[in-house]
Write a protein that holds these residues in place. Sequence first.
Motif: not given
Length: 169
Positions: A3-7, A55-57, A59-71, A97-104
């Motif tokens: 999980i890393r900051p989106a660019q 974004v969540c990425e 090794e096999t599928d690249g970016v598979v999900a995204t979310f926004c988080f703020s404090v 949200a995810s693209n459905g390619k990864a579980k959990g």
Amino acid sequence: MNIRPAQFTDMPDIMGIFDHARKFMRENGNPYQWTDGYPSEELMETEIRQGHCFVCENETDGVVATFCFSVENDPTYSHIEGKWLNEAPYGVIHRLASNGKAKGIARQCIAWCFARHHNLRADTHADNLIMQNLLKTNGFRECGIIYTRQSPRIAYQKVMDAAPSGFQA
């Protein structure tokens, strides 16, 4: 899972994930959430600029999900029909949200957010039974109803216990 900051270069993946999520919601009994082009590219560019989009990425599928988080205080959470678990500072999870390619994905994103703040809030549409279940399964408690853009949402909160089970004073 990383999980890393989106660019800005992630925008095609992010918008593709939202397209997939909209289609998935429509196919699973949630026809009224994320309509009229929401979330827009402009909103997501703002979230990236503010450091709130991740974004969540893998090794096999690249970016598979995204979310926004703020404090920070979310203005839509200032009025609730019901009651928050507390009024302490909190982190907010939006647009998971995810693209459905990864579980959990949801579990991992929530755990990542909870590791950064012990008091989390989130909300979802009444028709989004999948997200309601994910939030409850991941320790969130239903607190009431909030309104976003004049639309009601079920509000949830998760708070770290003051004393972990088995704690001895």
